[in-house]
Design a protein around this motif. Structure first.
Motif, PDB file in Angstrom:
ATOM      1  N   THR A   1       0.909  -1.185   0.093  1.00 45.44           N
ATOM      2  CA  THR A   1      -0.127  -0.201  -0.244  1.00 45.44           C
ATOM      3  C   THR A   1       0.766   1.079  -0.014  1.00 45.44           C
ATOM      4  O   THR A   1       0.574   2.404  -0.649  1.00 45.44           O
ATOM      5  N   ALA A   2       1.803   1.330   0.858  1.00 47.75           N
ATOM      6  CA  ALA A   2       2.732   2.463   1.130  1.00 47.75           C
ATOM      7  C   ALA A   2       3.389   2.782  -0.323  1.00 47.75           C
ATOM      8  O   ALA A   2       3.681   3.975  -0.891  1.00 47.75           O
ATOM      9  N   LEU A   3       3.758   1.695  -1.116  1.00 51.10           N
ATOM     10  CA  LEU A   3       4.393   1.840  -2.385  1.00 51.10           C
ATOM     11  C   LEU A   3       3.355   2.368  -3.439  1.00 51.10           C
ATOM     12  O   LEU A   3       3.810   3.502  -4.251  1.00 51.10           O
ATOM     13  N   VAL A   4       2.123   1.976  -3.450  1.00 50.52           N
ATOM     14  CA  VAL A   4       1.249   2.698  -4.066  1.00 50.52           C
ATOM     15  C   VAL A   4       1.217   4.322  -3.936  1.00 50.52           C
ATOM     16  O   VAL A   4       0.987   5.075  -4.666  1.00 50.52           O
ATOM     17  N   ALA A   5       1.108   4.665  -2.485  1.00 48.63           N
ATOM     18  CA  ALA A   5       0.570   5.852  -2.134  1.00 48.63           C
ATOM     19  C   ALA A   5       1.921   6.742  -2.503  1.00 48.63           C
ATOM     20  O   ALA A   5       1.627   7.970  -2.731  1.00 48.63           O
ATOM     21  N   ARG A   6       3.061   6.401  -2.191  1.00 40.50           N
ATOM     22  CA  ARG A   6       4.194   7.216  -2.209  1.00 40.50           C
ATOM     23  C   ARG A   6       4.729   7.256  -3.608  1.00 40.50           C
ATOM     24  O   ARG A   6       5.102   8.278  -3.969  1.00 40.50           O
ATOM     25  N   TYR A   7       4.761   6.054  -4.539  1.00 37.57           N
ATOM     26  CA  TYR A   7       5.130   6.365  -5.797  1.00 37.57           C
ATOM     27  C   TYR A   7       4.419   5.822  -7.063  1.00 37.57           C
ATOM     28  O   TYR A   7       4.819   5.860  -8.261  1.00 37.57           O
ATOM     29  N   GLY A   8       3.006   5.981  -6.655  1.00 37.35           N
ATOM     30  CA  GLY A   8       1.946   5.552  -7.637  1.00 37.35           C
ATOM     31  C   GLY A   8       2.056   4.177  -8.405  1.00 37.35           C
ATOM     32  O   GLY A   8       1.833   4.148  -9.490  1.00 37.35           O
TER      33      GLY A   8
END
Length: 924
Positions: A185-192
């Motif tokens: 999830t954090a990879l999606v939120a931070r780097y799209g």
């Protein structure tokens, strides 16, 4: 270079899995882009919708790199899908594909971001010793290497987003696909990142997979049982693959029989209603395991104890206490049962989940005595094999096991290559085994294994790996209070530090080794340490201390009649005397070394000494002899397959060709040398090669490129504290700055180089730097300082009999006299310079002096003679490919034609010069 082979064909969408094996293989071609993808999945089935969506994401693109997060439970086929899709897309990424197994859920421990960056950067041809220590700097270098490249990066089995962040490129031309068990999830939120959760196979896809593996005729004959099997395995690819493999390998067993076997027991019956898909994995493993013969079960259990990433039948035979042939049969049975995977080259790999399952079965069924005996057999086999293979790499080195039989002096290159190939294939297993036996507290095995792999790691400049295993060996030797083992570990650690350019650490470790050798009254060991200390001081350009230590080593080696070691130290001493410009003494020691090398038939050593002699001849201006000896050395090194030696000899050969004006040949040789130096991670050699490359580019008029290359060389040589190399780099940079009209920077770097030369007693280098300073002052119009520098250089060259330097100093003086208006004196001095340059075959010197003579004769009013000299200079410059000097000569020729009243000829020549200036500006 490392080739990555799949270990993922047990499940997945017609292949299992989530694990990839790293198998070291032969290096790629120096210019080839990395192609690290594991082999594609044969007969891949299903996942068409997911594949189409992945393709559309790449098509869409955008200003940032496309990042895809492919998640799902173990055994769902994430790795298989990622690898298959990457193969389908590979042609879109001409700059290569990277594959990194992050080992997020491996019992061996997750790969740190720092380790992963190191792996990636080494693949991108950054030598180990050039890697920054700081993780942020590693990440920055990684992004720089990927800038503007079209590369596909597969990050497999990520533990969490933080492990992935440093591995993301900064350029939109790259695509990254990350596989992980948990949602990122954090990879999606931070780097799209685009999230794609991989679900269980559809019923149709699952049926297709079973048919592909078990055989379509059999599944079509029992459609109801096949559908039940799909439900029993919860449509999980890994479970389906293993269950179908059972059917494929048991023609007498029906599909219904397999379903019935899976349904036995309370826990397994729950699978039929799909309460826990993850349990399908254990159930199918149980089914396959129960169907094996007792001997094959034992083989599978014990394979789970091996911590290396892959195994060969010979190693498995040792593990089981069986012959390689018997091990090969057992591995084949396990492969057909879907419990191991053949990955090519006769090697096998266990999926991580299967490894865990095998370990669990071994814990339940094998006693600690059985487990310990198996690992000991494996470790003992690896030790014996590595020790014998290592003797083919360096037959002369004394090992901890002194009773080992040495091979022939110069073994068949093919046989030696076979041993090198074995080491390359087994390198990750050997490193893992040293860690395993160290953790088990098997001290003697730990230090003996470290000693056994030393020659391979040293030859291939795997210095960091050498340090890792020898530190474990040193800890083991200290625990066991074994002074001899401690000596070997300290000495080898010192050599590895020296080869990494870490001279302070090398000296500390050598001091410890020296103290131990004296305590043990080990004269052989004492001499080895003294020679290593001498070579460390050579690297520091402390030639006087190197000579003192070398003399002590030579005395001992003669006392104990060690002829091979005596030749090594004679070469060490020759290098020391050469550093002090005492060429007669250098030549005498190198000649003595060469006699010994030939007497004992040591071809590798003979090539080293020939290289040494070539440098001595060059130092005295005898370039013809220097070329002949260098070419002899190169021929030997090619014959015996000495890559590190080839890099060293090619670099010097390039330098010699450059010095006599053969710039095209020089470029070819230096590019080969630089590729090899980077391949074998030799920082000192890489720095030297870059200095040569910068000098060649400067000679060809590519000043900006020469400056950039020179600064890179200086950075490397300063990092490893090579003061002689640093002075060479500063000298070269000062000449680049002068060509660019940056006189202040040129003067500053030349003065820094001069101070370094004088501090280390390098009179040859001092004369060269004085010459460079004289040219800077002449260019700036400071004729008094220029004349003083030139005369000091001339005096030094006469004192050390440096004919090449003598020609250069005389040419400089001629130009200074010309600037002072002393034309007759300038002409006489230039004629002396030309005579020396012709005598030693120095084409570059001939070009610049003939050009200078043309200008002098023109000033004297002898235009016809001036034109004759200039035409010869122009012809030589064209032959040498020296475009910068050719342009200067054309300009001078145009002036002479004007003096002769030949306006048309003057205009034509001036136009030709203008065209060449434009061409020069477009050079790469």
């Amino acid at each position: 270079m490392t080739t990555y082979l799949s270990g993922a064909s047990i499940g997945g969408d017609s292949v299992s899995g989530d694990k990839i094996v790293h198998l070291t293989a032969a290096p790629q071609e120096p210019d080839a882009p990395p192609r690290q993808l594991p082999p594609d999945v044969p007969g891949f089935t299903g996942r068409r919708t997911v594949l189409a969506r992945l393709g559309s994401l790449v098509e869409a693109g955008g200003p940032a790199p496309v990042i895809i997060a492919l998640t799902g439970m173990p055994g769902i086929g994430k790795t298989a899908l990622a690898v298959h899709w990457a193969h389908l897309m590979s042609e879109r990424f001409p700059d290569g594909q990277l594959f990194l197994d992050l080992r997020g859920y491996s019992k061996r421990g997750a790969l740190s971001s720092r380790e992963a960056l190191g792996q990636a950067l080494r693949t991108l041809r950054v030598p180990s010793d050039r890697l920054p220590v700081d993780e942020d700097e590693l990440a920055a270098l990684y992004r720089s290497r990927l800038a503007n490249k079209r590369m596909l990066i597969v990050l497999d089995d990520a533990e969490d987003p933080r492990q992935v962040y440093p591995l993301l490129p900064g350029t939109s031309s790259c695509v990254v696909i990350v596989t992980a068990r948990l949602k990122l999830t954090a990879l999606v939120a931070r780097y799209g990142a685009r999230a794609m959760a991989l679900d269980l196979l559809s019923e149709a896809e699952a049926l297709d997979l079973v048919g592909e593996v078990a055989g379509r005729e059999r599944t079509q004959q029992e459609p109801a049982a096949t559908a039940a099997l799909v439900q029993m395995c919860a449509r999980l690819p890994l479970a389906l693959r293993v269950a179908a493999a059972n059917i494929a390998t048991r023609p007498q067993q029906s599909v219904a029989d397999t379903v019935h076997a899976l349904a036995e027991g309370d826990r397994l019956s729950k699978l039929a209603i799909g309460e826990d898909p993850g349990e399908a994995v254990g159930a199918t493993f149980d089914l396959s395991y129960r169907g094996l013969a007792q001997e094959t079960r034992r083989a599978f259990r014990l394979l789970g104890l091996v911590e290396g990433p892959h195994v060969a039948p010979e190693a498995v035979g040792a593990l089981l206490g069986a012959t390689p042939e018997a091990a090969r049969r057992l591995l084949y049975r396990l492969e057909t049962a879907g419990l191991v995977q053949a990955i090519g080259g006769g090697r096998y790999h266990l999926h991580e989940l299967l490894r865990e399952y095998a370990q669990g079965r071994s814990l339940a069924e094998d006693s600690p005595v059985v487990q310990t005996a198996a690992i000991q057999r494996l470790a003992t086999w690896y030790l014996a094999t590595a020790q014998q293979a290592g003797r083919f790499l360096d037959r002369y080195r004394r090992t901890i096991r002194q009773e080992l039989t040495a091979p022939p002096v110069n073994p068949d290159p093919a046989e030696r290559a076979g041993h090198l190939g074995w080491f390359a294939a087994e390198q990750p297993n050997l490193t893992a085994l040293v860690r395993q036996v160290a953790r088990l507290g098997w001290d003697q095995l730990t230090w003996e294994l470290a000693d056994a792999v030393y020659d391979f790691f040293e030859l291939g400049r795997h210095c960091h790996e050498n340090l890792d295993v020898h530190r474990l060996g040193l800890e083991a030797a200290q625990r066991a209070s074994n002074p001899l083992a401690r000596f070997f570990m300290h000495h080898h650690i010192s050599v590895s530090h020296r080869e990494l350019g870490r001279t302070t650490e090398a000296l500390w470790e050598a001091a410890a080794a020296l103290q131990l050798s004296i305590r043990l009254q080990d004269r052989y060991g004492e001499a080895a340490v003294l020679d290593n200390l001498a070579r460390t001081h050579l690297q520091l350009s402390d030639y006087r201390m190197a000579l003192e230590l070398g003399r002590q080593a030579l005395s001992i080696r003669r006392e104990i009649s060690d002829r091979h070691a005596e030749a090594i130290t004679l070469d060490t001493l020759a290098r020391g005397y050469q550093g002090l410009s005492r060429y007669d003494e250098a030549y005498g020691h190198a000649e003595d070394a060469l006699k010994i090398r030939k007497e004992i038939g040591d071809l590798r050593g003979e090539a080293e000494t020939l290289d040494n002699l070539a440098r001595i001849y060059y130092g005295t201006g005898r370039i013809g002899e220097s070329l002949a000896f260098t070419e002899k050395a190169l021929k030997i090194r090619k014959e015996i397959g000495d890559r590190h030696g080839q890099g060293e000899t090619l670099a010097f050969l390039a330098y010699l060709h450059m010095r006599i004006g053969r710039h095209e040949q020089a470029c070819d040789h230096i590019e080969q040398a630089l590729a090899i130096r980077q391949e074998v991670a030799d920082p000192q050699g890489e720095g030297q090669a870059l200095v040569h490359l910068s000098t060649i580019r400067r000679r060809l008029g590519r000043f900006e490129h020469a400056l950039a290359t020179g600064l890179e060389a200086l950075d490397i040589l300063q990092q490893i504290r090579d003061r002689h190399g640093e002075a060479e780099a500063l000298d070269n940079l000062s000449r680049c700055y002068r060509r660019l009209g940056m006189d202040e920077q040129a003067r500053a770097d030349a003065n820094r180089a001069l101070a370094l030369r004088r501090s280390i007693g390098d009179r040859l280098g001092e004369a060269n730097t004085l010459n460079a300073l004289g040219l800077i002052e002449l260019h700036a119009g400071r004729l008094g300082p220029a004349r003083r520098a030139a005369k000091l250089s001339l005096r030094l060259c006469n004192r050390i009999d440096d004919k090449r330097g003598l020609a250069g100093s005389l040419d400089l003086l001629a130009k200074i006299y010309l600037a002072l208006g002393l034309y007759r004196k300038a002409l006489r001095t230039a004629e002396r310079s030309l005579t020396v340059a012709e005598e030693i075959g120095q084409r570059y010197g001939q070009i610049i002096t003939l050009s200078a003579m043309g200008e002098i004769l023109r000033r004297l009013g002898h235009a016809d003679e001036a034109l004759a000299h200039v035409l010869v200079a122009r012809d030589l410059a064209e032959q040498a490919g020296d475009r910068h000097e050719e342009i200067n000569i054309l300009r001078l020729q145009a002036k002479i034609h004007t003096d002769l009243g030949q306006a048309d000829e003057s205009r034509a020549v001036a136009e030709k010069a203008a065209i060449k200036i434009l061409d020069l500006g477009q050079l790469p």
